[in-house]
Design an enzyme around this catalytic site. Structure first.
Site, PDB file in Angstrom:
ATOM      1  N   ARG A 144      -0.942  14.658  12.771  1.00 58.82           N
ATOM      2  CA  ARG A 144      -0.109  14.272  11.619  1.00 58.82           C
ATOM      3  C   ARG A 144       0.429  15.562  10.989  1.00 58.82           C
ATOM      4  NH1 ARG A 144      -1.608   8.991  10.088  1.00 58.82           N
ATOM      5  NH2 ARG A 144       0.172   8.905   8.720  1.00 58.82           N
ATOM      6  N   CYS A 165      -5.423  12.464  13.482  1.00 57.06           N
ATOM      7  CA  CYS A 165      -6.350  11.346  13.583  1.00 57.06           C
ATOM      8  C   CYS A 165      -5.756  10.227  14.424  1.00 57.06           C
ATOM      9  CB  CYS A 165      -6.694  10.834  12.206  1.00 57.06           C
ATOM     10  SG  CYS A 165      -5.304  10.047  11.516  1.00 57.06           S
ATOM     11  N   LYS A 205       0.848  -1.207   0.000  1.00 58.78           N
ATOM     12  CA  LYS A 205       0.000   0.000   0.000  1.00 58.78           C
ATOM     13  C   LYS A 205       0.876   1.247   0.000  1.00 58.78           C
ATOM     14  CE  LYS A 205      -1.701   1.604   3.995  1.00 58.78           C
ATOM     15  NZ  LYS A 205      -1.352   3.025   4.256  1.00 58.78           N
ATOM     16  N   ASN A 206       1.920   1.262   0.840  1.00 59.68           N
ATOM     17  CA  ASN A 206       2.701   2.488   1.029  1.00 59.68           C
ATOM     18  C   ASN A 206       3.725   2.723  -0.064  1.00 59.68           C
ATOM     19  OD1 ASN A 206       1.137   2.890   3.214  1.00 59.68           O
ATOM     20  ND2 ASN A 206       2.668   2.280   4.719  1.00 59.68           N
ATOM     21  N   ARG A 257      -8.796  -0.471   4.260  1.00 63.49           N
ATOM     22  CA  ARG A 257      -7.963   0.549   3.602  1.00 63.49           C
ATOM     23  C   ARG A 257      -6.644  -0.061   3.152  1.00 63.49           C
ATOM     24  NH1 ARG A 257      -6.356   4.847   7.338  1.00 63.49           N
ATOM     25  NH2 ARG A 257      -4.897   5.062   5.626  1.00 63.49           N
ATOM     26  N   ASP A 311       4.375   0.320  11.869  1.00 61.10           N
ATOM     27  CA  ASP A 311       3.122  -0.270  11.370  1.00 61.10           C
ATOM     28  C   ASP A 311       2.957  -1.725  11.811  1.00 61.10           C
ATOM     29  OD1 ASP A 311       3.281   1.453   8.156  1.00 61.10           O
ATOM     30  OD2 ASP A 311       2.757   2.118  10.170  1.00 61.10           O
TER      31      ASP A 311
END
Ligand code: EPZ
Length: 417
Positions: free
Chosen positions: A121, A116, A22-23, A398, A306
């Site tokens: 952030r 969030c 994803k990243n 997500r 993560d």
């Protein structure tokens, strides 16, 4: 809101194809804005964050077509330089479009990514770096407008923190310019290297990716290219944590040793057996992990933040006590209260979380509050006795493609309601 219903305690056996990262996919999709030819991205994960990226690209005027894991982007007709707040809100990392749009349109208008799930952030490093390269900023009611009337010029930038997003934004703003931009203390994650590989295939001149000092020599324009996204190392670590608490054997296809740098120690400590061959990573576990020991999250090649939530979930089942120190984000322990509902013994003081392993983890109804914290609750539900309901799984979707299908095909009892 959809939820997962899990009946825990089943062993896992089988083979899982690890999705594209994803990243890596998100910044590369943003980078396609800079390309004056067709971009073909293979191994692009089918997750809601890439869907949001595609919506943003289409809003900007790009033509985008997805065929399974392949996404085709043609940005030659791009005509907008702003991203509406509702699209920015859908995905935290939409800030990475700022550098790409600025590099292509010489101006950009994005809204501040809201604070969030992981704490505030900030984007101060993004803004100060682009300003050093000649960008001018204005902020009104949460909307950031930036422009480079006189173009991007050469700059030497030292990042006070090796921010992944700031490193990406600098690359994307500098790659089509008249200057040479040097970045010291740049992020070194594999996803940074994948972005640099993609850009260089399009004609960019970036050296030093993954080494901490980046050199970006601006070029006039970028062509299109075809690129295969690297495998997702955090999704890999999540399946490894699930196997550790369930017991069994899994073949994680497409994984390379580079993927596990930073997390391998924690899994070795826990007793997970690993072996690589041309097919991928073979992992096996008894189902009662040893403690993970001291886990300090750090920028790459340290332990990735993560992976902290899923590895913490694994530690809840371990013999012994594990200590986590979350050094990257201000508050990344929102999964702790939910794990404690399942019988976990976790004590948090500031950045430190102490996890006393327990043999009494039992199913409960819990709520995902962010992407990786939600995945951690699934890991805990798979290992716990009885039924677990994980709510708000939109967070999980997500970043995890076919999560319940992959786990179900490997023997887990998990359904999406
Ligand atoms: C990227 O986020 C990842 N997201 C995150 O993954 C990952 O946790 C993070 O890098 C660290 O590896 C994507 O790549 C889309 P940072 P990013 O800028 O770029 C502070 C996931 O679960 N900071 O490296 O936002 C910041 O507050 C997500 O897949 C500033 O202070 O991370 C944080 O404490 C979560 N000012 C730290 O740096 C800035 O201008 C790391 O942030 C920028 C960052």
């Amino acid at each position: 809101m959809a939820e997962y219903v899990i009946d825990g305690g089943r062993r896992l056996n089988g083979c899982i194809e690890i999705q594209g990262a994803k990243n890596s996919a998100l910044p590369i999709l943003a980078a396609s804005v800079l390309c004056r030819g067709e971009v073909i991205l293979n191994n692009c994960p089918i997750i809601s964050d890439t869907d949001t990226c595609i919506k943003i690209l289409r809003y900007l005027g790009c033509s985008v077509y997805r065929d399974g894991h392949t996404v085709y982007v043609d940005s030659r007709q791009i005509y907008r330089y702003d991203i509406p707040a509702e699209l920015m809100r859908e995905m935290r990392s939409s800030i990475v479009f700022m550098g790409a749009i600025l590099g292509r349109m010489k101006r950009a208008e994005v809204s501040l990514p809201g604070g969030c799930e992981l704490g505030p952030r900030p984007i101060d490093l993004h803004i100060s770096s682009l300003a050093r390269m000649g960008a001018e900023f204005e902020e009104n009611h949460g909307i950031i407008s930036c422009s480079i009337e006189k173009g991007i010029h050469s700059a030497d930038i030292n990042l006070s923190f090796p921010s992944v997003g700031a490193t990406e934004n600098i690359m994307l703003a500098a790659v089509c310019s008249d200057g040479v931009v040097t970045v010291t203390n740049a992020a070194k994650e594999p996803e940074i290297c994948d972005l640099a590989d993609f850009l260089n295939k399009c004609g960019a001149r970036i050296t030093g990716a993954g080494e901490g000092t980046l050199y970006i020599e601006g070029v006039k324009t970028l062509s299109g290219t075809q690129h295969i996204i690297i495998p997702d190392r955090i999704v890999t670590a999540t399946y490894m944590a699930a196997l550790s608490v369930c017991g069994g054997r899994l073949l994680l296809k497409g994984v390379s040793p580079l993927q596990l740098r930073g997390v391998s120690n924690a899994f070795e400590h826990s007793g997970l057996m690993t072996d690589y061959d041309t097919k991928g990573l073979h992992v096996s576990a008894q189902g009662v992990p040893e403690r993970a020991g001291l886990v300090r999250t750090m920028p790459y090649p340290g332990f990735p933040t993560d992976a902290q939530p899923p590895v913490m979930a694994m530690s809840c089942f371990a013999r012994g006590t594990s200590v986590f120190v979350e050094n990257v984000f201000e508050s990344r322990y929102r999964h702790v209260s939910e794990l404690c509902r399942m019988g976990a013994n976790i004590y948090v003081q500031g950045k430190v979380a102490v996890v006393e392993g327990s043999f009494d983890m039992s199913g409960a109804t819990v709520e995902a509050k962010d992407l990786r914290g939600g995945a951690a609750l699934v890991v805990a539900g798979l290992g716990a006795s009885g039924k677990t309901v994980v709510k708000n799984i939109n967070y999980i979707e997500r970043g995890y493609e076919a999560f319940e299908e992959n786990l179900g095909n490997a023997g887990a009892d998990i359904i999406k309601m």
